[in-house]
Design an enzyme around this catalytic site. Structure first.
Site, PDB file in Angstrom:
ATOM      1  N   ILE A 172      53.877  54.309  55.863  1.00 24.83           N
ATOM      2  CA  ILE A 172      53.962  53.415  54.577  1.00 24.83           C
ATOM      3  C   ILE A 172      53.380  51.907  54.765  1.00 24.83           C
ATOM      4  O   ILE A 172      54.070  51.531  55.602  1.00 24.83           O
ATOM      5  CB  ILE A 172      54.625  53.325  53.914  1.00 24.83           C
ATOM      6  CG1 ILE A 172      55.317  54.624  52.607  1.00 24.83           C
ATOM      7  CG2 ILE A 172      54.796  52.026  52.249  1.00 24.83           C
ATOM      8  CD1 ILE A 172      54.326  55.343  52.065  1.00 24.83           C
TER       9      ILE A 172
ATOM     10  N   GLY B 135      60.346  51.618  58.379  1.00 29.08           N
ATOM     11  CA  GLY B 135      60.913  50.056  57.075  1.00 29.08           C
ATOM     12  C   GLY B 135      61.327  50.612  55.625  1.00 29.08           C
ATOM     13  O   GLY B 135      61.568  50.741  55.286  1.00 29.08           O
TER      14      GLY B 135
ATOM     15  N   ASP C   6      60.240  46.713  59.570  1.00 30.13           N
ATOM     16  CA  ASP C   6      58.886  46.531  59.092  1.00 30.13           C
ATOM     17  C   ASP C   6      59.647  46.104  57.271  1.00 30.13           C
ATOM     18  O   ASP C   6      60.044  47.146  57.073  1.00 30.13           O
ATOM     19  CB  ASP C   6      57.402  46.974  59.829  1.00 30.13           C
ATOM     20  CG  ASP C   6      57.514  48.266  58.951  1.00 30.13           C
ATOM     21  OD1 ASP C   6      57.069  48.474  57.450  1.00 30.13           O
ATOM     22  OD2 ASP C   6      57.513  49.072  60.327  1.00 30.13           O
TER      23      ASP C   6
ATOM     24  N   MET D 207      59.081  58.824  58.253  1.00 31.14           N
ATOM     25  CA  MET D 207      58.579  60.516  58.807  1.00 31.14           C
ATOM     26  C   MET D 207      58.919  61.701  59.258  1.00 31.14           C
ATOM     27  O   MET D 207      58.553  62.167  58.950  1.00 31.14           O
ATOM     28  CB  MET D 207      57.389  59.888  59.647  1.00 31.14           C
ATOM     29  CG  MET D 207      56.460  58.693  58.945  1.00 31.14           C
ATOM     30  SD  MET D 207      54.726  58.350  60.096  1.00 31.14           S
ATOM     31  CE  MET D 207      53.827  59.843  59.771  1.00 31.14           C
ATOM     32  N   GLU D 208      60.369  61.523  59.080  1.00 31.09           N
ATOM     33  CA  GLU D 208      61.220  62.805  60.011  1.00 31.09           C
ATOM     34  C   GLU D 208      62.698  63.018  59.488  1.00 31.09           C
ATOM     35  O   GLU D 208      62.173  64.239  59.009  1.00 31.09           O
ATOM     36  CB  GLU D 208      61.560  61.975  61.338  1.00 31.09           C
ATOM     37  CG  GLU D 208      60.088  62.021  62.157  1.00 31.09           C
ATOM     38  CD  GLU D 208      59.548  60.180  61.847  1.00 31.09           C
ATOM     39  OE1 GLU D 208      58.251  60.843  62.101  1.00 31.09           O
ATOM     40  OE2 GLU D 208      60.600  59.761  61.472  1.00 31.09           O
TER      41      GLU D 208
ATOM     42  N   GLU E  46      61.820  54.969  71.544  1.00 33.62           N
ATOM     43  CA  GLU E  46      62.953  54.501  70.226  1.00 33.62           C
ATOM     44  C   GLU E  46      64.272  55.309  71.150  1.00 33.62           C
ATOM     45  O   GLU E  46      66.033  55.058  70.449  1.00 33.62           O
ATOM     46  CB  GLU E  46      62.963  55.854  68.719  1.00 33.62           C
ATOM     47  CG  GLU E  46      61.821  54.822  68.241  1.00 33.62           C
ATOM     48  CD  GLU E  46      61.306  55.305  67.080  1.00 33.62           C
ATOM     49  OE1 GLU E  46      61.764  55.496  65.883  1.00 33.62           O
ATOM     50  OE2 GLU E  46      61.385  57.635  67.187  1.00 33.62           O
TER      51      GLU E  46
END
Length: 256
Positions: free
Chosen positions: A177, A83, A222, A198-199, A17
Protein backbone atom coordinates in the site's frame (compact mmCIF):
# COMPACT_ATOMS: atom_id res chain seq x y z
CA UNK A 1 18.34 -26.86 29.50
CA UNK A 2 15.35 -24.81 28.39
CA UNK A 3 13.54 -23.24 31.29
CA UNK A 4 10.25 -22.69 29.46
CA UNK A 5 7.72 -25.19 28.02
CA UNK A 6 7.29 -23.10 24.89
CA UNK A 7 8.65 -23.92 21.46
CA UNK A 8 8.26 -20.52 19.87
CA UNK A 9 8.34 -19.98 16.12
CA UNK A 10 9.41 -16.46 15.13
CA UNK A 11 8.74 -15.36 11.56
CA UNK A 12 9.83 -12.20 9.77
CA UNK A 13 9.49 -11.39 6.08
CA UNK A 14 12.89 -9.76 5.60
CA UNK A 15 16.32 -10.54 6.99
CA UNK A 16 16.75 -7.05 8.39
CA UNK A 17 13.60 -7.46 10.51
CA UNK A 18 15.18 -10.33 12.44
CA UNK A 19 18.72 -8.97 12.73
CA UNK A 20 20.54 -10.04 15.88
CA UNK A 21 18.18 -12.78 16.99
CA UNK A 22 20.01 -15.64 15.30
CA UNK A 23 23.43 -14.47 16.44
CA UNK A 24 22.05 -14.29 19.99
CA UNK A 25 20.76 -17.87 19.79
CA UNK A 26 22.66 -20.62 21.65
CA UNK A 27 23.23 -24.04 20.11
CA UNK A 28 21.65 -22.95 16.85
CA UNK A 29 21.16 -25.55 14.13
CA UNK A 30 20.04 -24.76 10.60
CA UNK A 31 17.47 -26.91 8.81
CA UNK A 32 16.69 -26.03 5.19
CA UNK A 33 13.17 -26.79 4.02
CA UNK A 34 11.34 -25.29 1.06
CA UNK A 35 14.29 -22.99 0.28
CA UNK A 36 14.12 -21.44 3.74
CA UNK A 37 16.56 -21.76 6.62
CA UNK A 38 14.89 -22.63 9.92
CA UNK A 39 17.31 -21.92 12.78
CA UNK A 40 16.51 -23.92 15.90
CA UNK A 41 18.16 -23.12 19.21
CA UNK A 42 17.85 -21.51 22.62
CA UNK A 43 16.99 -17.82 22.69
CA UNK A 44 17.15 -16.30 26.19
CA UNK A 45 16.05 -19.63 27.65
CA UNK A 46 13.25 -20.23 25.13
CA UNK A 47 13.22 -23.20 22.75
CA UNK A 48 12.92 -21.19 19.56
CA UNK A 49 12.94 -21.45 15.75
CA UNK A 50 13.62 -18.34 13.68
CA UNK A 51 12.87 -18.17 9.97
CA UNK A 52 12.43 -15.64 7.18
CA UNK A 53 9.19 -16.18 5.29
CA UNK A 54 9.80 -13.66 2.46
CA UNK A 55 7.08 -11.24 1.40
CA UNK A 56 3.46 -12.07 0.81
CA UNK A 57 0.62 -14.24 2.03
CA UNK A 58 1.53 -17.49 0.27
CA UNK A 59 5.15 -17.33 1.45
CA UNK A 60 4.17 -16.63 5.05
CA UNK A 61 1.42 -19.26 5.10
CA UNK A 62 3.80 -21.93 3.79
CA UNK A 63 6.37 -20.96 6.41
CA UNK A 64 3.84 -21.06 9.24
CA UNK A 65 2.57 -24.47 8.16
CA UNK A 66 6.13 -25.84 8.07
CA UNK A 67 6.86 -24.52 11.55
CA UNK A 68 3.75 -26.24 12.86
CA UNK A 69 3.99 -29.55 11.01
CA UNK A 70 7.75 -30.10 10.74
CA UNK A 71 9.06 -28.29 13.80
CA UNK A 72 6.13 -28.78 16.18
CA UNK A 73 6.05 -25.22 17.50
CA UNK A 74 3.63 -24.51 20.32
CA UNK A 75 3.22 -20.79 19.55
CA UNK A 76 3.91 -18.49 16.60
CA UNK A 77 5.01 -14.85 16.57
CA UNK A 78 5.28 -12.70 13.46
CA UNK A 79 7.41 -9.59 13.87
CA UNK A 80 8.28 -6.92 11.31
CA UNK A 81 7.16 -3.58 9.94
CA UNK A 82 3.85 -2.22 8.67
CA UNK A 83 2.34 0.92 7.22
CA UNK A 84 0.11 3.11 9.32
CA UNK A 85 -3.60 3.11 8.49
CA UNK A 86 -4.71 5.64 11.10
CA UNK A 87 -3.65 9.24 11.80
CA UNK A 88 -3.04 8.37 15.46
CA UNK A 89 -0.57 5.62 14.51
CA UNK A 90 2.76 7.21 13.65
CA UNK A 91 6.15 6.10 12.38
CA UNK A 92 7.98 4.43 15.26
CA UNK A 93 4.80 3.33 17.02
CA UNK A 94 4.13 -0.35 17.72
CA UNK A 95 0.92 -2.15 16.78
CA UNK A 96 -0.03 -5.49 18.33
CA UNK A 97 -2.78 -7.18 16.34
CA UNK A 98 -5.90 -8.10 18.23
CA UNK A 99 -7.47 -9.21 14.94
CA UNK A 100 -6.27 -9.70 11.37
CA UNK A 101 -8.12 -9.61 8.07
CA UNK A 102 -7.16 -10.35 4.45
CA UNK A 103 -8.21 -7.16 2.71
CA UNK A 104 -7.84 -8.67 -0.78
CA UNK A 105 -10.08 -11.71 -0.20
CA UNK A 106 -13.25 -11.47 -2.27
CA UNK A 107 -15.14 -14.61 -3.36
CA UNK A 108 -18.52 -12.99 -3.86
CA UNK A 109 -21.18 -14.18 -4.59
CA UNK A 110 -20.10 -17.53 -3.12
CA UNK A 111 -19.17 -16.02 0.25
CA UNK A 112 -19.36 -12.55 1.80
CA UNK A 113 -16.54 -10.17 0.94
CA UNK A 114 -13.44 -10.64 3.15
CA UNK A 115 -14.72 -13.93 4.59
CA UNK A 116 -12.25 -16.81 4.28
CA UNK A 117 -14.20 -19.57 2.54
CA UNK A 118 -15.36 -22.47 4.70
CA UNK A 119 -14.18 -20.85 7.95
CA UNK A 120 -17.07 -18.48 8.55
CA UNK A 121 -14.54 -15.84 9.57
CA UNK A 122 -13.23 -12.64 8.05
CA UNK A 123 -11.31 -11.50 11.12
CA UNK A 124 -8.99 -13.88 12.95
CA UNK A 125 -8.33 -13.05 16.62
CA UNK A 126 -4.79 -13.41 17.91
CA UNK A 127 -3.97 -15.04 21.25
CA UNK A 128 -4.95 -12.82 24.16
CA UNK A 129 -2.40 -14.28 26.57
CA UNK A 130 0.59 -13.80 24.27
CA UNK A 131 -0.67 -10.32 23.49
CA UNK A 132 -0.64 -9.45 27.19
CA UNK A 133 2.99 -10.54 27.46
CA UNK A 134 3.85 -8.64 24.28
CA UNK A 135 2.11 -5.54 25.56
CA UNK A 136 4.22 -5.58 28.72
CA UNK A 137 7.41 -6.39 26.84
CA UNK A 138 6.90 -3.66 24.24
CA UNK A 139 5.89 -1.11 26.89
CA UNK A 140 9.05 -1.86 28.86
CA UNK A 141 11.13 -1.51 25.70
CA UNK A 142 9.68 1.91 24.88
CA UNK A 143 9.98 3.10 28.48
CA UNK A 144 13.40 1.69 29.34
CA UNK A 145 15.37 0.80 26.21
CA UNK A 146 14.42 3.19 23.42
CA UNK A 147 16.70 6.06 24.38
CA UNK A 148 19.72 3.83 24.95
CA UNK A 149 19.28 1.41 22.03
CA UNK A 150 18.20 3.83 19.27
CA UNK A 151 20.79 6.52 18.64
CA UNK A 152 19.88 10.16 18.97
CA UNK A 153 20.71 10.60 15.29
CA UNK A 154 18.30 7.88 14.20
CA UNK A 155 15.59 9.12 16.55
CA UNK A 156 15.92 12.52 14.88
CA UNK A 157 16.15 11.13 11.34
CA UNK A 158 12.90 9.18 11.72
CA UNK A 159 11.09 11.62 14.03
CA UNK A 160 10.78 9.14 16.85
CA UNK A 161 9.21 11.39 19.45
CA UNK A 162 7.49 9.48 22.25
CA UNK A 163 6.47 6.38 20.23
CA UNK A 164 3.27 4.77 21.42
CA UNK A 165 1.79 1.30 21.60
CA UNK A 166 -1.52 0.33 19.97
CA UNK A 167 -3.69 -2.77 19.82
CA UNK A 168 -6.26 -3.40 17.13
CA UNK A 169 -6.98 -4.52 13.58
CA UNK A 170 -4.19 -5.21 11.08
CA UNK A 171 -5.02 -5.94 7.43
CA UNK A 172 -2.88 -8.06 5.10
CA UNK A 173 -2.84 -8.40 1.33
CA UNK A 174 -0.53 -9.15 -1.57
CA UNK A 175 -0.17 -5.46 -2.26
CA UNK A 176 2.29 -2.86 -1.00
CA UNK A 177 0.00 0.00 0.00
CA UNK A 178 1.72 3.14 -1.24
CA UNK A 179 -1.00 5.63 -2.07
CA UNK A 180 -3.29 7.75 0.06
CA UNK A 181 -6.28 6.96 -2.17
CA UNK A 182 -5.83 3.19 -1.76
CA UNK A 183 -5.48 3.60 1.99
CA UNK A 184 -8.70 5.60 2.09
CA UNK A 185 -10.47 2.72 0.33
CA UNK A 186 -9.28 0.33 3.00
CA UNK A 187 -10.38 2.68 5.76
CA UNK A 188 -13.85 2.79 4.26
CA UNK A 189 -13.96 -1.01 4.39
CA UNK A 190 -12.39 -1.20 7.86
CA UNK A 191 -12.89 2.02 9.85
CA UNK A 192 -11.02 0.56 12.85
CA UNK A 193 -7.96 -0.41 10.80
CA UNK A 194 -4.63 0.53 12.41
CA UNK A 195 -1.97 -0.91 10.08
CA UNK A 196 -1.42 -2.65 6.75
CA UNK A 197 1.14 -5.29 5.77
CA UNK A 198 1.46 -8.39 3.58
CA UNK A 199 1.72 -11.50 5.78
CA UNK A 200 0.06 -11.50 9.20
CA UNK A 201 -3.50 -12.48 8.30
CA UNK A 202 -2.28 -15.47 6.27
CA UNK A 203 -0.33 -16.70 9.29
CA UNK A 204 -3.45 -16.09 11.39
CA UNK A 205 -5.52 -18.30 9.09
CA UNK A 206 -2.98 -21.14 9.22
CA UNK A 207 -2.73 -20.93 13.00
CA UNK A 208 -6.51 -20.91 13.32
CA UNK A 209 -6.80 -24.04 11.21
CA UNK A 210 -4.08 -25.86 13.16
CA UNK A 211 -5.18 -24.59 16.57
CA UNK A 212 -1.87 -22.84 17.33
CA UNK A 213 -1.77 -19.66 19.47
CA UNK A 214 -0.18 -16.76 17.62
CA UNK A 215 0.48 -13.06 17.74
CA UNK A 216 1.58 -10.37 15.28
CA UNK A 217 3.58 -7.34 16.36
CA UNK A 218 4.53 -4.60 13.91
CA UNK A 219 6.69 -1.49 14.05
CA UNK A 220 5.23 1.32 11.94
CA UNK A 221 7.75 2.19 9.24
CA UNK A 222 5.70 4.51 7.01
CA UNK A 223 2.33 6.09 6.41
CA UNK A 224 1.27 3.76 3.55
CA UNK A 225 1.27 6.63 1.08
CA UNK A 226 3.40 7.94 -1.79
CA UNK A 227 6.42 8.42 0.51
CA UNK A 228 6.37 4.83 1.80
CA UNK A 229 9.53 3.65 0.06
CA UNK A 230 11.68 6.51 1.37
CA UNK A 231 14.41 5.15 3.68
CA UNK A 232 12.37 1.97 4.16
CA UNK A 233 15.32 -0.43 4.50
CA UNK A 234 17.28 2.08 6.55
CA UNK A 235 14.40 2.27 9.01
CA UNK A 236 14.29 -1.51 9.28
CA UNK A 237 18.04 -1.76 9.91
CA UNK A 238 18.35 1.05 12.43
CA UNK A 239 14.97 1.06 14.16
CA UNK A 240 12.63 -1.88 13.53
CA UNK A 241 15.27 -4.57 14.04
CA UNK A 242 16.19 -3.00 17.39
CA UNK A 243 12.52 -2.89 18.42
CA UNK A 244 12.09 -6.57 17.57
CA UNK A 245 15.30 -7.72 19.25
CA UNK A 246 14.68 -6.05 22.59
CA UNK A 247 10.92 -6.69 22.66
CA UNK A 248 11.52 -10.42 22.15
CA UNK A 249 14.32 -10.31 24.73
CA UNK A 250 11.90 -8.84 27.25
CA UNK A 251 9.12 -11.22 26.16
CA UNK A 252 11.33 -14.21 26.92
CA UNK A 253 11.52 -13.19 30.56
CA UNK A 254 7.73 -13.00 30.82
CA UNK A 255 6.67 -16.32 29.28
CA UNK A 256 5.62 -18.77 32.02
Amino acid sequence: MDRKPYRLGIISALQEEQAGLITQMRDGKIFTRGKRDYVHGNLWGIDCICVLSRLGKVASAATAAMLIERFDVSHLLFTGVAGSADPEVRVGDIVIASELVQHDMDTRPLFPRFEIPLTGLSRFPSDAQINRYLLEAATNFLDQDLLTEISEENRANFNLHQPRLHQGLIASGDEFIASASRLQELKRDFPDLLAVEMEGAAVAQVCHEFGIPFSVIRTISDNANEDSAVDFLSFIRHVASVYAFHTIRRLSALLP
